[in-house]
Write a protein that holds these residues in place. Sequence first.
Motif, PDB file in Angstrom:
ATOM      1  N   UNK A   1      38.652  34.974  42.782  1.00  0.00           N
ATOM      2  CA  UNK A   1      39.235  36.072  43.543  1.00  0.00           C
ATOM      3  C   UNK A   1      40.596  36.426  42.841  1.00  0.00           C
ATOM      4  N   UNK A   2      40.697  37.729  42.213  1.00  0.00           N
ATOM      5  CA  UNK A   2      41.983  37.989  41.200  1.00  0.00           C
ATOM      6  C   UNK A   2      42.382  39.465  41.753  1.00  0.00           C
ATOM      7  N   UNK A   3      43.657  39.049  42.326  1.00  0.00           N
ATOM      8  CA  UNK A   3      44.279  40.184  43.193  1.00  0.00           C
ATOM      9  C   UNK A   3      45.958  39.952  42.650  1.00  0.00           C
ATOM     10  N   UNK A   4      46.665  41.074  43.075  1.00  0.00           N
ATOM     11  CA  UNK A   4      48.135  41.098  42.951  1.00  0.00           C
ATOM     12  C   UNK A   4      48.750  39.696  43.727  1.00  0.00           C
ATOM     13  N   UNK A   5      49.501  39.120  43.121  1.00  0.00           N
ATOM     14  CA  UNK A   5      50.113  37.935  43.613  1.00  0.00           C
ATOM     15  C   UNK A   5      50.678  38.004  45.177  1.00  0.00           C
ATOM     16  N   UNK A   6      51.326  39.321  45.353  1.00  0.00           N
ATOM     17  CA  UNK A   6      51.848  39.327  46.827  1.00  0.00           C
ATOM     18  C   UNK A   6      51.006  39.291  47.633  1.00  0.00           C
ATOM     19  N   UNK A   7      49.626  39.735  47.666  1.00  0.00           N
ATOM     20  CA  UNK A   7      48.538  39.965  48.506  1.00  0.00           C
ATOM     21  C   UNK A   7      47.824  38.463  48.724  1.00  0.00           C
TER      22      UNK A   7
ATOM     23  N   UNK B   1      31.616  26.197  49.002  1.00  0.00           N
ATOM     24  CA  UNK B   1      32.733  25.896  48.051  1.00  0.00           C
ATOM     25  C   UNK B   1      33.851  27.025  48.499  1.00  0.00           C
ATOM     26  N   UNK B   2      34.796  26.802  48.576  1.00  0.00           N
ATOM     27  CA  UNK B   2      36.089  27.596  48.922  1.00  0.00           C
ATOM     28  C   UNK B   2      36.400  28.671  47.788  1.00  0.00           C
ATOM     29  N   UNK B   3      36.823  29.627  48.001  1.00  0.00           N
ATOM     30  CA  UNK B   3      37.192  30.720  46.718  1.00  0.00           C
ATOM     31  C   UNK B   3      38.363  30.028  46.160  1.00  0.00           C
ATOM     32  N   UNK B   4      38.573  30.507  44.886  1.00  0.00           N
ATOM     33  CA  UNK B   4      39.511  30.179  43.849  1.00  0.00           C
ATOM     34  C   UNK B   4      40.426  31.522  44.032  1.00  0.00           C
ATOM     35  N   UNK B   5      41.615  31.433  44.316  1.00  0.00           N
ATOM     36  CA  UNK B   5      42.420  32.756  44.209  1.00  0.00           C
ATOM     37  C   UNK B   5      43.363  32.531  43.184  1.00  0.00           C
ATOM     38  N   UNK B   6      43.507  33.742  42.313  1.00  0.00           N
ATOM     39  CA  UNK B   6      44.375  33.787  41.196  1.00  0.00           C
ATOM     40  C   UNK B   6      45.342  35.097  41.559  1.00  0.00           C
ATOM     41  N   UNK B   7      46.659  34.565  41.687  1.00  0.00           N
ATOM     42  CA  UNK B   7      47.463  35.732  42.098  1.00  0.00           C
ATOM     43  C   UNK B   7      48.147  36.378  40.784  1.00  0.00           C
ATOM     44  N   UNK B   8      48.282  37.434  40.446  1.00  0.00           N
ATOM     45  CA  UNK B   8      48.743  37.808  39.246  1.00  0.00           C
ATOM     46  C   UNK B   8      49.731  38.956  39.460  1.00  0.00           C
ATOM     47  N   UNK B   9      50.464  39.250  38.185  1.00  0.00           N
ATOM     48  CA  UNK B   9      51.196  40.307  38.039  1.00  0.00           C
ATOM     49  C   UNK B   9      50.520  41.526  37.336  1.00  0.00           C
ATOM     50  N   UNK B  10      50.420  42.718  37.746  1.00  0.00           N
ATOM     51  CA  UNK B  10      49.721  43.546  37.070  1.00  0.00           C
ATOM     52  C   UNK B  10      50.264  43.792  35.579  1.00  0.00           C
ATOM     53  N   UNK B  11      49.562  43.754  34.699  1.00  0.00           N
ATOM     54  CA  UNK B  11      49.818  44.257  33.448  1.00  0.00           C
ATOM     55  C   UNK B  11      50.673  43.022  32.569  1.00  0.00           C
ATOM     56  N   UNK B  12      50.465  41.805  32.969  1.00  0.00           N
ATOM     57  CA  UNK B  12      51.164  40.671  32.560  1.00  0.00           C
ATOM     58  C   UNK B  12      50.300  39.986  31.694  1.00  0.00           C
ATOM     59  N   UNK B  13      50.567  39.946  30.282  1.00  0.00           N
ATOM     60  CA  UNK B  13      49.848  38.962  29.269  1.00  0.00           C
ATOM     61  C   UNK B  13      49.558  37.559  29.722  1.00  0.00           C
TER      62      UNK B  13
ATOM     63  N   UNK C   1      53.809  29.391  43.456  1.00  0.00           N
ATOM     64  CA  UNK C   1      55.085  29.092  44.167  1.00  0.00           C
ATOM     65  C   UNK C   1      55.996  30.689  43.972  1.00  0.00           C
ATOM     66  N   UNK C   2      55.935  31.283  43.092  1.00  0.00           N
ATOM     67  CA  UNK C   2      56.555  32.465  43.051  1.00  0.00           C
ATOM     68  C   UNK C   2      56.268  33.382  44.105  1.00  0.00           C
ATOM     69  N   UNK C   3      54.894  33.510  44.109  1.00  0.00           N
ATOM     70  CA  UNK C   3      54.375  34.622  45.040  1.00  0.00           C
ATOM     71  C   UNK C   3      54.419  34.305  46.667  1.00  0.00           C
ATOM     72  N   UNK C   4      54.404  32.897  46.754  1.00  0.00           N
ATOM     73  CA  UNK C   4      54.598  32.316  47.933  1.00  0.00           C
ATOM     74  C   UNK C   4      55.911  32.619  48.462  1.00  0.00           C
ATOM     75  N   UNK C   5      56.948  32.527  47.713  1.00  0.00           N
ATOM     76  CA  UNK C   5      58.314  32.920  47.843  1.00  0.00           C
ATOM     77  C   UNK C   5      58.369  34.362  48.367  1.00  0.00           C
ATOM     78  N   UNK C   6      57.817  34.970  47.578  1.00  0.00           N
ATOM     79  CA  UNK C   6      58.180  36.651  47.524  1.00  0.00           C
ATOM     80  C   UNK C   6      57.423  37.044  48.863  1.00  0.00           C
ATOM     81  N   UNK C   7      56.486  36.500  49.094  1.00  0.00           N
ATOM     82  CA  UNK C   7      55.569  37.148  50.408  1.00  0.00           C
ATOM     83  C   UNK C   7      56.008  36.389  51.512  1.00  0.00           C
ATOM     84  N   UNK C   8      56.610  35.254  51.462  1.00  0.00           N
ATOM     85  CA  UNK C   8      57.198  34.341  52.634  1.00  0.00           C
ATOM     86  C   UNK C   8      58.342  35.282  53.331  1.00  0.00           C
TER      87      UNK C   8
END
Length: 769
Positions: free
Chosen positions: A197-203, A1-13, A157-164
């Motif tokens: 997988x929980x990492x910073x959204x930029x990554x 089963x492929x991993x589930x990626x959650x891109x987050x902003x650090x310290x975001x409620x 969508x937000x982090x794809x745009x930032x990283x793109x």
Amino acid sequence: MPAVFLGVRHHSPACARLVADTVRRLRPAYVLVEGPADLNGRLEELALGHELPIAVFGHYRDAERTATTWAPLCDYSPEWVALREGRAAGAEVLFVDLPSWHPAFELRANRYADAEARYAEATARLCGRFGTGSVDALWDGLFEVAPADGLAERLDAYFDLVRGDAEADEGDRAREAYMAAWVRAVLAEAGQATVLVVTGGFHTPALRTLAARPAEAPGRPELPAPPPGAVSGSYLVPYSFRQLDAFAGYQSGMPSPAYYQRLWEDGPEAAADHLRRSVVSRLRERRHLVSTADLVAAAALTGGLAALRGHPVPARTDVLDGLAGALIKDDLTQPLPWSERTPLAPGSHPVVAEMVAACSGSRTGRLHPDTPAPPLVHDTAARLAAIGATGTRPLTCELTTEDGLTASRTLHRLRVLGVPGRHRTAGPAHGADPVTTERWEAGPDTGRDAALIEAGAYGATLDEAAATVLAERARTTGPTDTGLAALLFDTVLCGATALTDRLLGTLTATLARHPDPGALGAVLATALGLWRHDRMYGTARSPLLAAVLDGAVARVLWLVEGAHGRSGTDPARLVALAAVRDALCHAPDLLTVTREDAAALALRVARDPHAPADLRGGAFGLHLVLAPTAGPGPASAARPDLASAALHAAGDPGALGDWLAGLFALAREEVTADAGDGSLLAAVDSVLAELTDAEFLIALPALRQAFAWFPPRERERIARRLIERRGLRGSARALLRTTADPVHLAAARALEENVTALLDRHGLRSAAR
């Protein structure tokens, strides 16, 4: 089963809620979190029951580099929620990022600093599109106060745009390659089980791509090891909302932690209401008038701004802008800090300062008592108990006794390590200070535990840690640093005897290229005082101090002879020249420069019309002290003429005071020796007497500064001798106590004389009478 990626902003409620909901819904077998992988064997420490915020403090030190990093965690940090909820779901929780000592973090103090701030082109376009002034306001509108439906898709969508649009730097690429290796390895282990997988959204966009590639080697990636001889480690430390706040200048993931804590606990509407009440309460406590009408206006402005900006409920900036518009009646000279995410500037409006403070909060975390601490913490506690410094009573250290010197060194070592709790209110200020007693008062100890844990990066014992910090200061001291004297004295105060030799060698090499005579003079005075007088710290007659003295004297004289063009008085430069005088008088056998050579150089500078006036005067005074044929007393009948010629060589009356300042700084005793016709004081008096009233008025401000080199008792002695020289009778003390500023008195006298001359010219004085 492929991993589930959650891109987050650090310290975001909002991201923290999404992580919690995802873990509870998927019940994953593995939860991989952006965090230092070298902590995986100690994750139980994070589950001890701490009061957040806390941080993972990492340190690294080798012969070339010293680095410290923090990974802060608070209740609403997505990483913390992933750890907590993953454990509750029975998942294996792992940190998968590089250790903090790795060069990938070399220029980053905070592991969880916003990548959006480093790669800002896309977010700048988004801010322009949505009409917001900062990425924080943009984020709040898109995620924190927006409906929860579709949050994961909006984040992608937000982090794809930032990283793109951004090319990751070398450090981020190394981290992403390592995290992707972990994802591939765990996916191979998991089979059909879910991996979150929980990492910073930029990554996240890069990790999705890298994780899909074939594994380079079977099994989990090896943990990188520090180079041989390097020292590294990590500990948990208490943290505070103040440290977490971007408005305090830290690389935080989010500003205003108290606001977001309330948003995490109670939602955006309660957070907005609590922020408004907190600001008003703080203002009223400080007796700032906040009327009911102001509150009504602030509420109306907040609601209007929220509606105008398309927010379903007021966001943080809506509340702050509404309060600012209603409560600040004055013109603002600086942008509001939340409009640009800048630290609070000095001189900010008091209302703005209270608003930022209310957003920040005062919460400080606390570690569980069972949390492992570095050996330095235990060593310090034992040493403080041994010297009786565990309470709040003042502590007096008699430096002439072994116990007093031990207590002093313990407290000074804590001081150079930056550990709060005690501050010195009395004691020797430099190497020649005859004071033999120190007094240490208890002060605020907020942050003491964290500071001690962080200081543990420098050594296991207090003396080792202090010596390491001092050695690091010596290693990083550049040729333009002005703290050389303080570094030397701190080393002596700490009793770092093993370090002193190495430090003095470093100082000797640094002095040879230092460009500032003032800083050199401070080192020279400190080293000379220690070499001549120190009996408490054991540095008297040290051969290495002799090397420092020789190098400093030669360098100061070289710089003085080459100085041209500067006007005004430079007290530090004159103090350096006085330190050269003292070294030549009290330690001539240690110096390569002889008294005769120095006297000849001083005479050249004194006669150089291009040298600054204060240096010419100081060089003339140095020549008087060093040259036997020009010394004080009746043996030199030609001296008054020489003095008058030198004084007139000072140039215009405005430079005369600068010249005298140099003379007085170097030859105070020679000036006050006597007031007879053959004395230097008589020569100075005669030159000043020859000034016209207009010239005296021009020279007076600098003259006052020049005579400030004499302490009050010596000024009174000079006044007494001048009265006697004129055959007058009167009180010298009364002469020095004028009814007004002497400059104003002189200006008033000049004005009266000008008016009288004008009246006489037109024959009006008798009529005026």
